[in-house]
Design an enzyme around this catalytic site. Structure first.
Site, PDB file in Angstrom:
ATOM      1  N   LYS A  38      -6.659  10.601 -11.773  1.00  0.00           N
ATOM      2  CA  LYS A  38      -7.264   9.417 -11.151  1.00  0.00           C
ATOM      3  C   LYS A  38      -6.654   9.175  -9.762  1.00  0.00           C
ATOM      4  O   LYS A  38      -5.601   9.752  -9.441  1.00  0.00           O
ATOM      5  CB  LYS A  38      -7.036   8.192 -12.052  1.00  0.00           C
ATOM      6  CG  LYS A  38      -5.562   7.882 -12.313  1.00  0.00           C
ATOM      7  CD  LYS A  38      -5.393   6.898 -13.477  1.00  0.00           C
ATOM      8  CE  LYS A  38      -3.924   6.600 -13.719  1.00  0.00           C
ATOM      9  NZ  LYS A  38      -3.717   5.847 -14.980  1.00  0.00           N
ATOM     10  N   TYR A 264       6.313  -5.173  17.466  1.00  0.00           N
ATOM     11  CA  TYR A 264       5.736  -6.506  17.348  1.00  0.00           C
ATOM     12  C   TYR A 264       6.791  -7.550  16.982  1.00  0.00           C
ATOM     13  O   TYR A 264       7.676  -7.287  16.164  1.00  0.00           O
ATOM     14  CB  TYR A 264       4.648  -6.507  16.269  1.00  0.00           C
ATOM     15  CG  TYR A 264       3.378  -5.798  16.702  1.00  0.00           C
ATOM     16  CD1 TYR A 264       2.767  -6.083  17.921  1.00  0.00           C
ATOM     17  CD2 TYR A 264       2.784  -4.854  15.874  1.00  0.00           C
ATOM     18  CE1 TYR A 264       1.595  -5.435  18.297  1.00  0.00           C
ATOM     19  CE2 TYR A 264       1.618  -4.211  16.235  1.00  0.00           C
ATOM     20  CZ  TYR A 264       1.029  -4.508  17.460  1.00  0.00           C
ATOM     21  OH  TYR A 264      -0.127  -3.873  17.824  1.00  0.00           O
TER      22      TYR A 264
HETATM   23  C1  LIG Z   1      -2.614   6.431 -15.726  1.00  0.00           C
HETATM   24  C2  LIG Z   1      -2.693   6.618 -17.202  1.00  0.00           C
HETATM   25  C3  LIG Z   1      -2.013   7.683 -17.827  1.00  0.00           C
HETATM   26  C4  LIG Z   1      -1.022   8.577 -17.120  1.00  0.00           C
HETATM   27  O1  LIG Z   1       0.242   7.959 -17.112  1.00  0.00           O
HETATM   28  P1  LIG Z   1       1.524   8.661 -16.431  1.00  0.00           P
HETATM   29  O2  LIG Z   1       2.628   7.700 -16.651  1.00  0.00           O
HETATM   30  O3  LIG Z   1       1.185   8.815 -14.989  1.00  0.00           O
HETATM   31  O4  LIG Z   1       1.712   9.967 -17.103  1.00  0.00           O
HETATM   32  C5  LIG Z   1      -2.239   7.883 -19.180  1.00  0.00           C
HETATM   33  N1  LIG Z   1      -3.063   7.064 -19.878  1.00  0.00           N
HETATM   34  C6  LIG Z   1      -3.701   6.015 -19.309  1.00  0.00           C
HETATM   35  C7  LIG Z   1      -4.557   5.144 -20.138  1.00  0.00           C
HETATM   36  C8  LIG Z   1      -3.520   5.744 -17.959  1.00  0.00           C
HETATM   37  O5  LIG Z   1      -4.134   4.695 -17.400  1.00  0.00           O
END
Ligand SMILES: *Cc1c(COP(=O)(O)O)cnc(C)c1O
Length: 369
Positions: A38, A264
């Site tokens: 993702k 700034y």
């Molecule tokens: C993002 C996510 C993961 C991955 O988690 P990590 O700590 O990055 O390994 C697994 N399951 C769900 C439901 C997530 O949202």
């Protein structure tokens, strides 16, 4: 490796392979690997990462939103893709793209069945998400009867998996809570096995779950951050290799006299002769204002140079008074000589936020040998 001539995020595919194989070695051979890609592959380069992960033997992909899955399908990625957080308005597009939804509430479960029936689907694979304590998304334990009635009442969808998500898998002080989550999940799964008469895949572990809860790997694990080289603890960080190195160059050098200011609001004031460098990277690239005013620094010709003054939208200034360097020299923001976890901590955050926050205008460059 060629020197940077502009701001670039280098993605090391050999490091990705190392991390995948390391995590793979932590789970039994018959446990499936779901690679969580993702948010552009945690801010890297999602399509290239996906291709490499398929080559390495990933069984499944997960993204957060439908649009992310569509991007992968358009790029020709054919592995099953779980969409962790779809909204009901996305369901037709999701089916048209052969994406598999996480169904996390009675409402989305009913809506999805409606859409799947309308589109004449047969046993369309869906993933039932249960809330076991994170209280973020998920069906509740007492909703299992409702779930099995709805699933038994349609031929349009079939459960491909049941899953849940751990709230504190990296935190040893919350071990009991985590074990309770796993226990609750197991109970829900057993109840549903009985009610449905078949056994979808079970999964609950994220990266730290894989490492800390070997008895809870079930049929599949969902690894995200570990693939990108972060283990959420020192010992694991040392076994993994961060895949990303964020580099830039010196655009211009200034020689300041005592009393001159930088940036700034004149936030930095020189109290002696000072040499500064301006870099073409700012908060619009993901280097937040939190890193400014001496809180974080960068590595230049092997030496540490603090960020001075306020971080601008497109630039930061660094103090290079004692560093031998010239315009055009390469600067490392994080990766290589400066671990991203350490850099993130200086901005009061964690690796996840830092790496996913590197904006899309920063060029990605793949390296593999
Ligand atoms: C993002 C996510 C993961 C991955 O988690 P990590 O700590 O990055 O390994 C697994 N399951 C769900 C439901 C997530 O949202």
């Amino acid at each position: 490796m060629p020197k940077a001539r502009e701001t670039v995020l280098e993605i090391d595919l050999n490091a990705l392979a190392h991390n995948f194989n390391y995590l793979r070695s932590k789970v039994d051979p018959d446990v499936k690997m779901m690679a969580v890609i993702k948010a552009f592959g945690y801010g890297s380069d999602v399509v290239e990462i996906a291709k490499k992960l398929m080559e390495l033997g990933a069984d499944y992909f997960a993204v957060a939103y439908t649009s992310e899955g569509v991007t992968l399908r358009k790029a020709g990625i054919e592995l099953p893709i779980l969409v962790l957080h779809p909204q009901s308005v996305n369901f037709e597009e999701l089916i048209e793209n052969c994406l598999e939804p996480s169904l996390y509430s009675e409402f989305v479960l009913k809506e999805f069945i409606k859409v799947a029936e309308k589109l004449d689907q047969k046993e369309y694979p869906v993933h039932l998400k249960f809330n076991t304590g994170l209280n973020r998304l998920g069906l509740r334990e007492k909703e299992t009867d409702m779930v099995s009635e709805l699933l038994n009442g349609t031929k349009a969808v079939k459960a491909a998996s049941f899953f849940s998500h751990l709230a504190a898998s990296e935190d040893w002080r919350e071990r009991e809570f985590t074990l309770e989550q796993i226990h609750t999940f197991r109970g829900i799964a057993l109840k549903l096995y009985d009610a449905l008469g078949y056994r979808p895949l079970l999964h609950i572990c994220n990266t730290s779950g894989v490492i800390n809860y070997p008895k809870a790997h079930f049929d599949m694990v969902r690894t995200g951050i570990g693939l990108y080289g972060f283990g959420n603890e020192k010992g694991e960080d040392q076994k993994l290799k961060p895949i990303g190195t964020l580099k830039t160059i010196i655009s211009q050098i200034h020689h300041l006299k005592k009393g001159d200011s930088v940036g700034y609001n004149r936030a930095f004031k020189a109290n002696k002769l000072t040499k500064t460098a301006t870099l073409p990277i700012g908060h619009a690239d993901g280097i937040n204002r939190q890193y400014g005013n001496g809180r974080a620094g960068v590595i230049l010709n092997g030496q540490y140079a603090p960020i001075i003054g306020n971080v601008c939208m497109d630039m930061v200034m660094i103090d290079i008074t004692d560093i031998d360097c010239k315009e055009g020299d390469e600067v490392v923001i994080f990766g290589g000589p400066q671990h991203a976890t350490k850099f993130a901590a200086k901005g009061n955050t964690i690796s996840y936020e830092l790496i996913t926050g590197i904006s899309q205008r920063v060029k990605r460059r793949l390296v593999e040998n």
